[in-house]
Design a protein around this motif. Structure first.
Motif, PDB file in Angstrom:
ATOM      1  N   THR A 342       0.849  -1.188   0.000  1.00 25.63           N
ATOM      2  CA  THR A 342       0.000   0.000   0.000  1.00 25.63           C
ATOM      3  C   THR A 342       0.885   1.238   0.000  1.00 25.63           C
ATOM      4  O   THR A 342       1.841   1.333   0.787  1.00 25.63           O
ATOM      5  CB  THR A 342      -0.926   0.010   1.230  1.00 25.63           C
ATOM      6  OG1 THR A 342      -1.749  -1.158   1.212  1.00 25.63           O
ATOM      7  CG2 THR A 342      -1.813   1.245   1.217  1.00 25.63           C
ATOM      8  N   LEU A 343       0.551   2.173  -0.886  1.00 26.14           N
ATOM      9  CA  LEU A 343       1.327   3.406  -1.019  1.00 26.14           C
ATOM     10  C   LEU A 343       0.598   4.555  -0.338  1.00 26.14           C
ATOM     11  O   LEU A 343      -0.639   4.573  -0.251  1.00 26.14           O
ATOM     12  CB  LEU A 343       1.556   3.727  -2.496  1.00 26.14           C
ATOM     13  CG  LEU A 343       2.298   2.664  -3.315  1.00 26.14           C
ATOM     14  CD1 LEU A 343       2.405   3.097  -4.773  1.00 26.14           C
ATOM     15  CD2 LEU A 343       3.673   2.390  -2.733  1.00 26.14           C
ATOM     16  N   ASP A 344       1.364   5.518   0.124  1.00 27.02           N
ATOM     17  CA  ASP A 344       0.825   6.719   0.749  1.00 27.02           C
ATOM     18  C   ASP A 344       0.929   7.894  -0.210  1.00 27.02           C
ATOM     19  O   ASP A 344       1.756   7.879  -1.133  1.00 27.02           O
ATOM     20  CB  ASP A 344       1.607   7.031   2.033  1.00 27.02           C
ATOM     21  CG  ASP A 344       1.458   5.946   3.088  1.00 27.02           C
ATOM     22  OD1 ASP A 344       0.342   5.394   3.195  1.00 27.02           O
ATOM     23  OD2 ASP A 344       2.459   5.657   3.774  1.00 27.02           O
ATOM     24  N   PRO A 345       0.103   8.920   0.008  1.00 29.08           N
ATOM     25  CA  PRO A 345       0.238  10.123  -0.825  1.00 29.08           C
ATOM     26  C   PRO A 345       1.667  10.668  -0.763  1.00 29.08           C
ATOM     27  O   PRO A 345       2.280  10.727   0.302  1.00 29.08           O
ATOM     28  CB  PRO A 345      -0.762  11.098  -0.200  1.00 29.08           C
ATOM     29  CG  PRO A 345      -1.801  10.205   0.424  1.00 29.08           C
ATOM     30  CD  PRO A 345      -1.047   9.012   0.928  1.00 29.08           C
ATOM     31  N   GLY A 346       2.209  11.020  -1.910  1.00 26.44           N
ATOM     32  CA  GLY A 346       3.577  11.505  -1.993  1.00 26.44           C
ATOM     33  C   GLY A 346       4.589  10.433  -2.359  1.00 26.44           C
ATOM     34  O   GLY A 346       5.715  10.754  -2.761  1.00 26.44           O
ATOM     35  N   ASP A 347       4.214   9.171  -2.205  1.00 33.55           N
ATOM     36  CA  ASP A 347       5.124   8.079  -2.595  1.00 33.55           C
ATOM     37  C   ASP A 347       5.276   8.044  -4.115  1.00 33.55           C
ATOM     38  O   ASP A 347       4.341   8.341  -4.871  1.00 33.55           O
ATOM     39  CB  ASP A 347       4.592   6.730  -2.114  1.00 33.55           C
ATOM     40  CG  ASP A 347       4.697   6.566  -0.602  1.00 33.55           C
ATOM     41  OD1 ASP A 347       5.355   7.422   0.036  1.00 33.55           O
ATOM     42  OD2 ASP A 347       4.129   5.594  -0.072  1.00 33.55           O
TER      43      ASP A 347
END
Length: 419
Positions: A342-347
């Motif tokens: 799972t990726l976060d905003p900004g990744d």
């Protein structure tokens, strides 16, 4: 043809498959002052030469243009003729001999006649030359005449071949330019974001066409697929293979009742089996990676086959998305496991081909530095994905070998947008 000794060059004679050299045709330009040394004509005939004659240089030029004359004997006009047409015709005749590459012996006052250029076949001798010396010089011309003519014919043949090759290469160049343009037209337009993903890329073929191919496509409202493939080598053969790969990747399986999204592992496995079934020639193989992003859950599923590990840029720094998988097109039935995260905003996630590693390598004397590209990207990691790709492209433009890269260079990356 004026003169009683005029004869045409006998045809080449072949006896029992052996080429017999025809007698050398010597044109003697009489003029008002031409005098062969006493006994020279008879000696030349005894050596097998055929003599032809012209009364003036104007007539001699007509004969020489016929292409049958092997050698010329002429006398420079007297100084009293320098203001007459005779001297002008003499100069024109010498230029014609050079143009036709006809060997000539000119009896002249060396102080009055300009010396011929080193490439000229015109030889200047004194007016008092003996019959033996004149015959000896003509014998030398006769000895090398055939060789010179054959060499000159070979040069003309090579010149014609060179023109044909240049024309062919221009056509090939135009076709490759068109192929390169068409290949670029197949690349996706990444200027606008896809939901909460912003994509950007760097695409630098080593020649007009590339062995790298990538694509970004919306599968449905929730999913976007992205892949990057690299056919071994670069150029036309590799570029044709990438177009086949583009057609072979099918992100969803459609049925009568709906569709099923194909997992990255199955995408790479199917591609490997298809390439293996085609038995690629010349030990050709492919590397590829495929990513499937869920916009709602911000989940990335990823599989690779022989490709460099993608880079993950997050708040925690720079890492690699490592998962196993061998080269494609070699062994059927290989497995290519899927990595999920799972990726976060900004990744940011960056896929790239091995040409990037080559482009950034520097040899400081202690060995090649194969991680310099990672340090460069780390310095720019905080910038948006579009700006990051532009910075990489500008850095590659500054490289001394940017106009003649060793391999295709391709990067495609995306950034998870906030909100």
């Amino acid at each position: 043809m004026p003169g009683s000794d005029n004869r045409r060059l006998p045809p080449r004679v072949v006896v029992c498959g052996v080429y017999r050299k025809p007698p050398m045709l010597v044109l003697v330009v009489k003029g008002r002052t031409q005098r062969l040394p006493e006994g020279a004509a008879e000696k030349l005939r005894r050596t097998g030469c055929t003599l032809s004659s012209a009364d003036d240089f104007k007539s001699a030029m007509r004969i020489a243009r016929g292409g049958e004359v092997d050698a010329v004997v002429a006398t420079e006009p007297d100084p009293s003729e320098t203001r007459d047409a005779g001297f002008s015709e003499f100069s024109s005749f010498l230029r014609l001999l050079d143009a036709q590459r006809i060997a000539a012996i000119v009896l002249a006052d060396a102080a009055l006649t300009p010396r011929p250029s080193p490439s000229s076949l015109v030889d200047i001798v004194g007016r008092d030359v003996s019959a033996d010396e004149l015959c000896g010089r003509l014998a030398m011309i006769d000895r090398y005449h055939g060789t010179m003519r054959r060499l000159e014919q070979e040069v003309r043949n090579m010149s014609r071949l060179g023109k044909q090759l240049n024309h062919h290469f221009r056509e090939v160049d135009q076709e490759l330019r068109l192929a390169g343009k068409l290949q670029r037209d197949f690349l996706p337009d990444l200027r606008r974001p896809i939901h909460n993903l912003q994509f950007a890329s760097v695409y630098r073929p080593a020649s007009w066409v590339s062995g790298d191919m990538f694509d970004v496509f919306r599968i449905d409202e929730e999913h976007t697929g992205v892949y990057l493939a690299d056919a071994v080598g670069h150029g036309l053969a590799a570029s044709l293979l990438t177009m086949y790969i583009k057609r072979a990747i099918l992100p969803k399986r459609i049925t009568d009742t709906g569709y099923t999204i194909v997992s990255p592992s199955e995408i790479i496995s199917t591609l490997n089996d298809v390439l293996t079934d085609h038995a690629l020639p010349n030990s050709q193989f492919v590397t590829a990676c495929y990513g499937l992003f869920n916009h709602r859950t911000r989940t990335l599923e990823y599989a690779r086959g022989g490709h460099p590990y993608p880079m993950l840029i997050s708040r925690g720094g720079i890492g690699e998305l490592k998962t196993s998988g061998g080269l494609l097109g070699l062994f059927k039935g290989e497995e290519f496991p899927t990595l999920q995260m799972t990726l976060d905003p900004g990744d940011k996630v960056i896929f790239f081909t091995d040409g990037v590693e080559l482009a950034f390598q520097k040899d400081d004397g202690s060995g090649l530095d194969t991680t310099s590209y990672q340090r460069f990207i780390e310095q720019e990691a905080g910038t948006p994905i579009g700006q990051l790709m532009n910075t990489i492209d500008e850095r590659l433009n500054l490289d001394p070998g940017s106009l003649n890269p060793r391999d295709d260079i391709t990067l495609v990356g995306f950034e998870v947008l906030g909100g």
